[in-house]
Structures are given as C-alpha cells and as structure tokens.
Design a protein around this motif. Structure first.
Motif, PDB file in Angstrom:
ATOM      1  N   GLU A  68       0.870  -1.165  -0.002  1.00 13.00           N
ATOM      2  CA  GLU A  68       0.008  -0.180   0.095  1.00 13.00           C
ATOM      3  C   GLU A  68       0.993   1.144  -0.075  1.00 13.00           C
ATOM      4  O   GLU A  68       0.715   2.173  -0.638  1.00 13.00           O
ATOM      5  N   ILE A  69       1.960   1.354   0.743  1.00 12.12           N
ATOM      6  CA  ILE A  69       2.648   2.388   0.895  1.00 12.12           C
ATOM      7  C   ILE A  69       3.326   2.865  -0.444  1.00 12.12           C
ATOM      8  O   ILE A  69       3.714   3.864  -0.824  1.00 12.12           O
ATOM      9  N   ALA A  70       3.697   1.376  -1.010  1.00 14.87           N
ATOM     10  CA  ALA A  70       4.275   1.724  -2.411  1.00 14.87           C
ATOM     11  C   ALA A  70       3.319   2.287  -3.639  1.00 14.87           C
ATOM     12  O   ALA A  70       3.930   2.338  -4.562  1.00 14.87           O
ATOM     13  N   GLY A  71       2.073   2.267  -3.098  1.00 16.14           N
ATOM     14  CA  GLY A  71       1.184   2.596  -4.168  1.00 16.14           C
ATOM     15  C   GLY A  71       0.582   1.521  -5.117  1.00 16.14           C
ATOM     16  O   GLY A  71       0.105   1.810  -6.294  1.00 16.14           O
ATOM     17  N   LEU A  72       0.784   0.172  -4.464  1.00 13.81           N
ATOM     18  CA  LEU A  72       0.330  -0.830  -5.672  1.00 13.81           C
ATOM     19  C   LEU A  72      -0.962  -1.500  -5.272  1.00 13.81           C
ATOM     20  O   LEU A  72      -1.618  -1.960  -6.048  1.00 13.81           O
ATOM     21  N   VAL A  73      -1.377  -1.128  -3.954  1.00 16.36           N
ATOM     22  CA  VAL A  73      -2.684  -1.683  -3.739  1.00 16.36           C
ATOM     23  C   VAL A  73      -3.495  -0.667  -2.783  1.00 16.36           C
ATOM     24  O   VAL A  73      -2.783   0.273  -2.251  1.00 16.36           O
ATOM     25  N   THR A  74      -4.616  -0.813  -2.509  1.00 11.07           N
ATOM     26  CA  THR A  74      -5.323   0.059  -1.402  1.00 11.07           C
ATOM     27  C   THR A  74      -6.186  -0.942  -0.333  1.00 11.07           C
ATOM     28  O   THR A  74      -6.811  -2.213  -0.817  1.00 11.07           O
ATOM     29  N   ILE A  75      -6.005  -0.530   0.707  1.00  5.12           N
ATOM     30  CA  ILE A  75      -6.563  -1.605   1.852  1.00  5.12           C
ATOM     31  C   ILE A  75      -7.931  -0.939   2.219  1.00  5.12           C
ATOM     32  O   ILE A  75      -7.937   0.006   2.670  1.00  5.12           O
ATOM     33  N   LYS A  76      -8.767  -1.865   2.195  1.00 10.40           N
ATOM     34  CA  LYS A  76     -10.357  -1.383   2.564  1.00 10.40           C
ATOM     35  C   LYS A  76     -10.800  -2.330   3.634  1.00 10.40           C
ATOM     36  O   LYS A  76     -10.955  -3.426   3.279  1.00 10.40           O
ATOM     37  N   VAL A  77     -10.266  -2.011   5.034  1.00 15.87           N
ATOM     38  CA  VAL A  77     -10.751  -2.725   5.900  1.00 15.87           C
ATOM     39  C   VAL A  77     -12.103  -3.271   6.155  1.00 15.87           C
ATOM     40  O   VAL A  77     -13.147  -2.595   5.788  1.00 15.87           O
ATOM     41  N   GLY A  78     -12.342  -4.742   6.152  1.00 18.29           N
ATOM     42  CA  GLY A  78     -13.745  -5.263   6.111  1.00 18.29           C
ATOM     43  C   GLY A  78     -13.989  -5.727   4.688  1.00 18.29           C
ATOM     44  O   GLY A  78     -14.654  -6.715   4.581  1.00 18.29           O
ATOM     45  N   THR A 237      -3.709  -7.023  19.984  1.00 16.75           N
ATOM     46  CA  THR A 237      -4.558  -6.305  19.242  1.00 16.75           C
ATOM     47  C   THR A 237      -4.306  -6.129  17.601  1.00 16.75           C
ATOM     48  O   THR A 237      -4.920  -6.488  16.822  1.00 16.75           O
ATOM     49  N   LEU A 238      -2.993  -5.817  17.568  1.00 11.08           N
ATOM     50  CA  LEU A 238      -2.395  -6.002  15.964  1.00 11.08           C
ATOM     51  C   LEU A 238      -2.440  -7.015  15.505  1.00 11.08           C
ATOM     52  O   LEU A 238      -2.843  -7.445  14.166  1.00 11.08           O
ATOM     53  N   ASP A 239      -2.366  -8.425  16.143  1.00  6.86           N
ATOM     54  CA  ASP A 239      -2.370  -9.739  15.932  1.00  6.86           C
ATOM     55  C   ASP A 239      -3.595 -10.138  15.388  1.00  6.86           C
ATOM     56  O   ASP A 239      -4.095 -10.818  14.420  1.00  6.86           O
ATOM     57  N   GLU A 240      -5.025  -9.438  16.206  1.00  5.59           N
ATOM     58  CA  GLU A 240      -6.330  -9.815  15.863  1.00  5.59           C
ATOM     59  C   GLU A 240      -6.848  -9.076  14.724  1.00  5.59           C
ATOM     60  O   GLU A 240      -7.894  -9.187  14.421  1.00  5.59           O
ATOM     61  N   ALA A 241      -5.889  -7.847  14.508  1.00  9.74           N
ATOM     62  CA  ALA A 241      -6.646  -6.982  13.381  1.00  9.74           C
ATOM     63  C   ALA A 241      -6.962  -7.627  12.125  1.00  9.74           C
ATOM     64  O   ALA A 241      -5.662  -8.428  11.739  1.00  9.74           O
ATOM     65  N   ARG A 242      -7.699  -7.569  11.230  1.00  9.55           N
ATOM     66  CA  ARG A 242      -7.862  -8.465  10.034  1.00  9.55           C
ATOM     67  C   ARG A 242      -8.244  -6.972   8.864  1.00  9.55           C
ATOM     68  O   ARG A 242      -9.343  -6.158   9.071  1.00  9.55           O
ATOM     69  N   PHE A 243      -7.564  -7.383   7.686  1.00  5.16           N
ATOM     70  CA  PHE A 243      -7.944  -6.243   6.827  1.00  5.16           C
ATOM     71  C   PHE A 243      -8.991  -6.923   6.047  1.00  5.16           C
ATOM     72  O   PHE A 243      -9.985  -6.470   5.413  1.00  5.16           O
ATOM     73  N   ARG A 244      -9.120  -8.378   5.827  1.00  5.04           N
ATOM     74  CA  ARG A 244     -10.112  -9.352   5.614  1.00  5.04           C
ATOM     75  C   ARG A 244      -9.700 -10.906   5.600  1.00  5.04           C
ATOM     76  O   ARG A 244      -8.520 -11.205   5.252  1.00  5.04           O
TER      77      ARG A 244
END
Length: 244
Positions: A68-78, A237-244
C-alpha cells in the motif's frame, strides 16, 4: 615480517538479510506486475496468503502494508485489499518511492517488550512524587486527545518517555526514544490508521492508568508486570486486526 598474500585476503561473504514480510511483499509485487492480479482485483485473503507462503497472518499484513505504501494496492478494512491500476506516464514522477526496507510493527513491539517493562521496574524505585505527577498528567493528555478524536497521540509517547526519565538513566531514555522513532514510519502509521478505534484508545488509557498505579505502589514487580501486560495487549490487538 612477510607480506600478506593477496590471494589469502579474507573474503567478505556478508549477506544482507531480507525480512520475511519483504519477501512476501516482493513476491506479490512480482505477481501484480506479471498481470496475475489485475487492477481492481481483490487479493486472496490474509488467511489464504499466510497458508500459501507458510508465514503468519501478521507477516502477510505487514507485506500488504508495504504494498500500500508503494502505491500498488489499497486496503479497505472489512472488504479486502485491491490492486490499483498502474499510473499514467505523467503520474510516474508523483509515485511513492520503492517499498521501503523498514522495521515492521512486530519488530518494534518486540523491542518495546524487551525494554519497557525493565524501565518501569527501575522507575518504581527511582520516581519522585513530581515524576509520578508528570506521568499521570500525560494520561490525562491521552484522555483529552481521545475526547477530541485527534489523530495525534502525543500523550501516549510522552507518557512512556516520562517513565524513562524517572529512572534517572539517560541511556535508557535514548534507547526508548530510538525505538519510538520507528513508530513515526509509514508502515506503523498506516497500520494505526487502519485499525485505530475509539474503544482501542480507551483500552490503552486504562492500561496506562494501571501502570501509573503500579508505579505509585513502589513495587518494581508490579510496575514491570503492568507495562508488560500493556505491550502484550497492544501486540494481541495488532495480531487480531484483519484487513479481510
């Protein structure tokens, strides 16, 4: 004294270690460039990518952040992670730099877990009443930032620095500041933007209040345990976070 034989000169065989998350990110970048994942395509889920690459979901998440930082993808949580279209020729100069080789959020938290509980243990025996009041004031600063829903978290950072100052050991403060500098990097900041919630900030405030109480008790073991529990809570908390 005989001259050294050039043929016997030591050979520098140093090999730069590539972090695992970068290996995954580089592989996904190659697959995107090859057209395997077309613009608008939603990438495979974190769980499936972790299984495919034989790594943890945390590692996959960090690889996706790098993309995402490199501008290759966009993350939409959920919803998932989607491939972005390639830039137009006139947009090339505005592209972000190549994926940075930086310490990952898990690297940073492991370092904090190794250092900060020991800092708190020492501070429990060295902190003055004035030190403790300053530390507590930064918890109130956190509450104000939460109430105002600000993006900044100055209270959090200064809370931890104030504990290090209370040890009266400038080396410990310098080490901690160096670790926290990593948390200003793009990967950590991107992760925070995606997962930060009001409930999460309230939980951190409660953790900090428990640390203050432990420091005021003057018990090194209690202060050490309170800080360790806080950092482990952050890691979980970070481990449990899910982008999808």
């Amino acid at each position: 004294m005989p001259e050294a034989d050039p043929a016997q000169a030591p050979v520098n065989r140093t090999i730069k270690t590539v972090r695992v998350y970068r290996q995954v990110a580089d592989s996904l970048e190659t697959r995107i460039a090859s057209g395997e994942f077309e613009p608008g395509h939603r990438l495979t889920t974190e769980r499936d990518l972790a299984r495919e690459y034989g790594v943890s979901r945390t590692c996959v998440r960090e690889a996706l952040l790098a993309l995402e930082i490199a501008g290759l993808v966009t993350i939409k949580v959920g919803s998932g992670v989607f491939v972005l279209p390639p830039p137009a020729p006139d947009e090339l100069t505005a592209l972000p730099p190549a994926m940075p080789d930086q310490n990952s959020p898990s690297d940073i938290l492991q370092a904090r877990l190794a250092l900060e509980p020991e800092i708190s243990r020492l501070a429990a025996t060295t902190a003055t009443t004035e030190d403790l009041d300053v530390i507590d004031a930064f918890v109130q600063k956190m509450r104000e930032e939460h109430r105002m829903a600000t993006e900044t978290e100055h209270g959090d950072r200064e809370f931890h620095f104030a504990i290090a100052r209370a040890t009266q050991n400038p080396v410990l403060l310098e080490l901690l500041q160096r670790i926290w500098e990593e948390m200003t990097g793009p990967m950590w900041q991107a992760l925070q933007r995606h997962i930060r919630t009001p409930l999460m900030r309230l939980k951190w405030i409660e953790d900090h209040e428990a640390i203050v109480a432990a420091l005021r008790s003057g018990s090194p073991e209690t202060a050490q345990s309170a800080m360790r529990s806080h950092i482990r809570n952050v890691m979980e908390t970070l481990d449990e976070a899910r982008f999808r």
